[in-house]
Scaffold this motif. Structure first.
Motif, PDB file in Angstrom:
ATOM      1  N   SER A 235       1.173 -13.677   2.502  1.00 46.01           N
ATOM      2  CA  SER A 235       1.084 -12.290   2.020  1.00 46.01           C
ATOM      3  C   SER A 235       0.570 -11.387   3.142  1.00 46.01           C
ATOM      4  CB  SER A 235       0.155 -12.201   0.804  1.00 46.01           C
ATOM      5  OG  SER A 235      -1.150 -12.648   1.146  1.00 46.01           O
ATOM      6  N   ILE A 236       1.180 -10.215   3.242  1.00 40.68           N
ATOM      7  CA  ILE A 236       0.784  -9.225   4.253  1.00 40.68           C
ATOM      8  C   ILE A 236       0.584  -7.884   3.570  1.00 40.68           C
ATOM      9  CG2 ILE A 236       1.473  -7.972   6.338  1.00 40.68           C
ATOM     10  CD1 ILE A 236       3.095 -10.375   7.197  1.00 40.68           C
ATOM     11  N   GLY A 237      -0.579  -7.279   3.826  1.00 46.84           N
ATOM     12  CA  GLY A 237      -0.853  -5.946   3.305  1.00 46.84           C
ATOM     13  C   GLY A 237      -0.445  -4.886   4.307  1.00 46.84           C
TER      14      GLY A 237
ATOM     15  N   GLU B 249       5.094 -12.129   0.751  1.00 44.90           N
ATOM     16  CA  GLU B 249       4.752 -11.084  -0.218  1.00 44.90           C
ATOM     17  C   GLU B 249       4.214  -9.866   0.538  1.00 44.90           C
ATOM     18  OE1 GLU B 249       1.754 -10.194  -4.001  1.00 44.90           O
ATOM     19  OE2 GLU B 249       1.476 -11.979  -2.746  1.00 44.90           O
ATOM     20  N   LEU B 250       4.780  -8.699   0.274  1.00 44.65           N
ATOM     21  CA  LEU B 250       4.353  -7.460   0.910  1.00 44.65           C
ATOM     22  C   LEU B 250       3.572  -6.617  -0.086  1.00 44.65           C
ATOM     23  CD1 LEU B 250       7.654  -6.517   2.799  1.00 44.65           C
ATOM     24  CD2 LEU B 250       5.664  -7.749   3.700  1.00 44.65           C
ATOM     25  N   VAL B 251       2.364  -6.238   0.276  1.00 46.46           N
ATOM     26  CA  VAL B 251       1.490  -5.463  -0.613  1.00 46.46           C
ATOM     27  C   VAL B 251       1.184  -4.126   0.057  1.00 46.46           C
ATOM     28  CG1 VAL B 251      -0.727  -5.379  -1.809  1.00 46.46           C
ATOM     29  CG2 VAL B 251       0.474  -7.570  -1.546  1.00 46.46           C
ATOM     30  N   ILE B 252       1.604  -3.047  -0.565  1.00 45.84           N
ATOM     31  CA  ILE B 252       1.343  -1.714  -0.015  1.00 45.84           C
ATOM     32  C   ILE B 252      -0.047  -1.262  -0.451  1.00 45.84           C
ATOM     33  CG2 ILE B 252       2.071   0.703  -0.018  1.00 45.84           C
ATOM     34  CD1 ILE B 252       4.940  -0.334  -0.479  1.00 45.84           C
ATOM     35  N   ILE B 253      -0.834  -0.821   0.529  1.00 45.36           N
ATOM     36  CA  ILE B 253      -2.210  -0.372   0.269  1.00 45.36           C
ATOM     37  C   ILE B 253      -2.325   1.061   0.760  1.00 45.36           C
ATOM     38  CG2 ILE B 253      -4.659  -0.886   0.622  1.00 45.36           C
ATOM     39  CD1 ILE B 253      -3.777  -3.748   1.455  1.00 45.36           C
ATOM     40  N   ASP B 254      -2.112   1.992  -0.149  1.00 53.12           N
ATOM     41  CA  ASP B 254      -2.102   3.413   0.216  1.00 53.12           C
ATOM     42  C   ASP B 254      -2.418   4.221  -1.035  1.00 53.12           C
ATOM     43  OD1 ASP B 254      -1.209   6.136   0.670  1.00 53.12           O
ATOM     44  OD2 ASP B 254      -0.157   5.405   2.438  1.00 53.12           O
ATOM     45  N   LYS B 255      -3.464   5.024  -0.976  1.00 55.86           N
ATOM     46  CA  LYS B 255      -3.912   5.751  -2.169  1.00 55.86           C
ATOM     47  C   LYS B 255      -2.856   6.707  -2.708  1.00 55.86           C
ATOM     48  CE  LYS B 255      -6.274   9.461   0.410  1.00 55.86           C
ATOM     49  NZ  LYS B 255      -7.564  10.137   0.633  1.00 55.86           N
ATOM     50  N   ASN B 256      -1.886   7.093  -1.867  1.00 53.10           N
ATOM     51  CA  ASN B 256      -0.851   8.026  -2.303  1.00 53.10           C
ATOM     52  C   ASN B 256       0.428   7.335  -2.778  1.00 53.10           C
ATOM     53  OD1 ASN B 256      -2.385  10.376  -1.603  1.00 53.10           O
ATOM     54  ND2 ASN B 256      -1.892  10.001   0.544  1.00 53.10           N
TER      55      ASN B 256
ATOM     56  N   LEU C 203      -7.155  -5.079  -0.326  1.00 57.34           N
ATOM     57  CA  LEU C 203      -7.450  -5.670   0.981  1.00 57.34           C
ATOM     58  C   LEU C 203      -7.880  -7.125   0.856  1.00 57.34           C
ATOM     59  CD1 LEU C 203      -9.460  -2.702   2.591  1.00 57.34           C
ATOM     60  CD2 LEU C 203      -7.119  -3.390   3.156  1.00 57.34           C
ATOM     61  N   ASP C 204      -8.480  -7.462  -0.281  1.00 53.65           N
ATOM     62  CA  ASP C 204      -8.967  -8.828  -0.503  1.00 53.65           C
ATOM     63  C   ASP C 204      -7.877  -9.767  -1.006  1.00 53.65           C
ATOM     64  OD1 ASP C 204     -11.767  -8.324   0.104  1.00 53.65           O
ATOM     65  OD2 ASP C 204     -11.784  -7.125  -1.739  1.00 53.65           O
ATOM     66  N   GLU C 205      -6.689  -9.220  -1.294  1.00 51.87           N
ATOM     67  CA  GLU C 205      -5.634 -10.019  -1.921  1.00 51.87           C
ATOM     68  C   GLU C 205      -4.614 -10.566  -0.927  1.00 51.87           C
ATOM     69  OE1 GLU C 205      -3.857  -7.513  -4.828  1.00 51.87           O
ATOM     70  OE2 GLU C 205      -5.752  -7.119  -5.908  1.00 51.87           O
ATOM     71  N   VAL C 206      -4.736 -10.195   0.357  1.00 54.60           N
ATOM     72  CA  VAL C 206      -3.701 -10.571   1.326  1.00 54.60           C
ATOM     73  C   VAL C 206      -4.313 -11.347   2.492  1.00 54.60           C
ATOM     74  CG1 VAL C 206      -2.178  -8.652   0.735  1.00 54.60           C
ATOM     75  CG2 VAL C 206      -3.939  -8.330   2.491  1.00 54.60           C
ATOM     76  N   GLU C 207      -3.439 -12.064   3.224  1.00 54.29           N
ATOM     77  CA  GLU C 207      -3.906 -12.890   4.345  1.00 54.29           C
ATOM     78  C   GLU C 207      -3.966 -12.110   5.655  1.00 54.29           C
ATOM     79  OE1 GLU C 207      -1.457 -16.336   4.583  1.00 54.29           O
ATOM     80  OE2 GLU C 207      -1.898 -16.990   2.541  1.00 54.29           O
ATOM     81  N   LEU C 208      -3.089 -11.138   5.819  1.00 51.85           N
ATOM     82  CA  LEU C 208      -3.049 -10.304   7.023  1.00 51.85           C
ATOM     83  C   LEU C 208      -2.864  -8.859   6.598  1.00 51.85           C
ATOM     84  CD1 LEU C 208      -2.780 -10.074  10.200  1.00 51.85           C
ATOM     85  CD2 LEU C 208      -0.296 -10.161   9.818  1.00 51.85           C
ATOM     86  N   ILE C 209      -3.537  -7.949   7.299  1.00 53.37           N
ATOM     87  CA  ILE C 209      -3.416  -6.519   7.001  1.00 53.37           C
ATOM     88  C   ILE C 209      -2.879  -5.800   8.237  1.00 53.37           C
ATOM     89  CG2 ILE C 209      -4.631  -4.415   6.319  1.00 53.37           C
ATOM     90  CD1 ILE C 209      -6.824  -6.371   5.153  1.00 53.37           C
ATOM     91  N   VAL C 210      -1.705  -5.193   8.105  1.00 54.11           N
ATOM     92  CA  VAL C 210      -1.127  -4.388   9.172  1.00 54.11           C
ATOM     93  C   VAL C 210      -1.544  -2.938   8.906  1.00 54.11           C
ATOM     94  CG1 VAL C 210       0.985  -3.617  10.298  1.00 54.11           C
ATOM     95  CG2 VAL C 210       0.794  -5.982   9.489  1.00 54.11           C
ATOM     96  N   LYS C 211      -2.489  -2.441   9.699  1.00 56.78           N
ATOM     97  CA  LYS C 211      -3.098  -1.126   9.467  1.00 56.78           C
ATOM     98  C   LYS C 211      -2.368  -0.033  10.231  1.00 56.78           C
ATOM     99  CE  LYS C 211      -6.788   0.625  11.504  1.00 56.78           C
ATOM    100  NZ  LYS C 211      -6.456   2.063  11.621  1.00 56.78           N
ATOM    101  N   SER C 212      -2.135   1.078   9.559  1.00 55.95           N
ATOM    102  CA  SER C 212      -1.541   2.240  10.211  1.00 55.95           C
ATOM    103  C   SER C 212      -2.605   2.981  11.019  1.00 55.95           C
ATOM    104  CB  SER C 212      -0.936   3.184   9.173  1.00 55.95           C
ATOM    105  OG  SER C 212       0.163   2.563   8.539  1.00 55.95           O
ATOM    106  N   PRO C 213      -2.218   3.615  12.135  1.00 57.62           N
ATOM    107  CA  PRO C 213      -3.208   4.249  13.015  1.00 57.62           C
ATOM    108  C   PRO C 213      -3.935   5.440  12.395  1.00 57.62           C
ATOM    109  CG  PRO C 213      -0.966   4.733  13.742  1.00 57.62           C
ATOM    110  CD  PRO C 213      -0.860   3.673  12.693  1.00 57.62           C
ATOM    111  N   GLY C 214      -3.337   6.077  11.407  1.00 55.23           N
ATOM    112  CA  GLY C 214      -3.977   7.257  10.835  1.00 55.23           C
ATOM    113  C   GLY C 214      -5.180   6.967   9.964  1.00 55.23           C
ATOM    114  N   ILE C 215      -5.395   5.711   9.629  1.00 53.35           N
ATOM    115  CA  ILE C 215      -6.505   5.334   8.750  1.00 53.35           C
ATOM    116  C   ILE C 215      -7.748   5.055   9.580  1.00 53.35           C
ATOM    117  CG2 ILE C 215      -7.351   3.582   7.156  1.00 53.35           C
ATOM    118  CD1 ILE C 215      -4.468   3.258   6.191  1.00 53.35           C
ATOM    119  N   SER C 216      -8.812   5.796   9.314  1.00 59.79           N
ATOM    120  CA  SER C 216     -10.081   5.604  10.012  1.00 59.79           C
ATOM    121  C   SER C 216     -10.970   4.665   9.207  1.00 59.79           C
ATOM    122  CB  SER C 216     -10.791   6.950  10.211  1.00 59.79           C
ATOM    123  OG  SER C 216     -12.126   6.766  10.636  1.00 59.79           O
TER     124      SER C 216
END
Length: 409
Positions: A14-16, A39-46, A58-71
């Motif tokens: 699974s990848i977030g 499994e692809l899990v989208i993590i975005d409040k919008n 964030l706790d449900e996936v094995e790897l998190i691919v983070k976008s640069p705009g998120i601080s």
């Protein structure tokens, strides 16, 4: 290299995808095609699939691919608490030997555009991607072993990466993005990741007042911030040309190709962009200038600015250097709006009683004011980000151009 990248990611069930903007969507499209069993899990409040508790994913996936705009700093998340990566880090890990990367506070987009043109004019295979607008994962299918990847890299993209590019270029460093990082040192450290993990066969070119000792393949550029190169189609800063010329020498490219590249260069949108001449007054869009030093350089390049429009989002950047410059300048009219405009207006109002100082409610009022009082050049160079009123500097610059084009000739 693409096979290695896919193999690297296939180990995760699974990848977030943390942030579903341009880079997040680019990775999602890639993963749907090449990682059918993941499994692809989208993590975005919008995103429609998320609610106010979206961070729990964030706790449900094995790897998190983070976008640069998120601080992570603003969200109070410790980077070490999860297994984070990014499209930038993944590309650097698997394609680093093919990458020329450019970072710095200002001058990145112009330089990567010139480098890409230089390579193409020399008959080389080259693709341009990164912070300039094309996500890195959008170009993967166009790559072969002979392709050079020219990347514009922001501090946000470089933050926490553990790999560096083969040829790293650092244009300059000034205070910026202090709403994203803990402090300016953290911002600078993010930029330094472009070269910190280089090996002995890699190359680093930089343009800073202080020396950065790496011990091998380092090229220190002569620092000249007050000289410009005026072309028929726009402006290239002298320091940008110096870096480009050094790169030309390193790559052993022909002088004729170098000259052709700079002669054909056209100013990029929102970078000292000529908009229109109305009743003998030229209107210049420099919305890309989001820090004081960039606005100072724009005024120096144009030389005959009689009206300057500036102001925008307050991100904690210090404006003393700009206030001092404006106080000593020959600019007749200084029109200010928004948060930083009010701050600069208050400081100048105390120090300078003779200049024409005007505080306006918004950009629309500022352009109307400039139309009524200007005689030679109106420069829109905000010296601040746009995020309190606009999506980005492009939207802000487009509005300036639209307002100017509505003025009566």
């Amino acid at each position: 290299m693409l096979k290695n990248l896919i193999s690297d990611l296939e180990q995760y069930a699974s990848i977030g995808i943390f942030g579903f903007g341009m880079e997040g969507k680019s990775f999602y499209n890639f993963a749907q095609k090449y990682l059918p069993n993941t499994e692809l899990v989208i993590i975005d409040k919008n995103h429609p699939s998320c609610d106010e508790n979206y961070l729990d994913k964030l706790d449900e996936v094995e790897l998190i691919v983070k976008s640069p705009g998120i601080s992570l700093y603003n969200l109070g998340i410790d980077y070490k608490s999860y297994k984070f990566s990014s499209t930038t880090e993944l590309l650097l890990k698997h394609f680093k030997n093919q990458i020329i990367g450019v970072t710095g506070t200002k001058g990145k987009s112009t330089l990567v555009t010139l480098i890409d043109s230089l390579l193409k004019n020399a008959g080389k295979k080259s693709v341009l991607c990164g912070n300039i607008g094309t996500p890195a994962f959008d170009i993967l299918e166009n790559l072969d072993d002979e392709t050079t990847i020219v990347m514009e890299l922001s501090s946000h993209q470089l933050y926490h990466v553990n790999y560096s590019v083969h040829i790293a270029i650092l244009t300059n460093l000034f205070e910026e993005h202090l709403d994203y990082y803990k402090d300016v040192d953290e911002y600078y450290s993010a930029k330094f990741n472009i070269f910190l993990h280089q090996k002995k066969n890699d190359i680093f070119i930089y343009n800073l007042p202080q020396k950065l000792t790496r011990g091998y393949n380092v090229h220190e550029n002569e620092l000249k911030y007050n000289v410009d190169f005026n072309l028929q189609n726009g402006f290239i800063h002298k320091s940008t040309l110096q870096i480009l010329e050094k790169l030309k020498e390193i790559l052993a490219l022909d002088d004729a190709v170098y000259l052709r590249t700079i002669q054909e260069f056209k100013t990029l949108p929102h970078r000292l962009e000529f908009v229109k001449n109305i009743k003998g007054v030229s209107y210049i869009n420099d919305s890309i200038s989001t820090i004081p030093q960039a606005t100072i350089e724009a005024v120096k390049i144009l030389k005959n600015v009689d009206t300057l429009i500036l102001g925008g989002n307050d991100r904690g950047v210090h404006y003393d250097v700009l206030i001092d410059f404006l106080q000593k300048s020959d600019i007749d009219n200084i029109i200010l709006f928004s948060d930083t405009g009010k701050k600069i207006y208050d400081a100048l109002h105390v120090k300078e009683k003779q200049k024409g100082l005007f505080i306006q409610n918004n950009l629309q009022e500022s352009v109307k004011k400039a139309y009524n009082i200007s005689r030679s050049i109106v420069l829109f160079s905000p010296a601040a980000s746009s995020f309190n009123e606009y999506k980005n500097f492009i939207e802000r610059g487009d509005e300036f151009k639209s307002l100017v084009n509505q003025l009566k000739g």
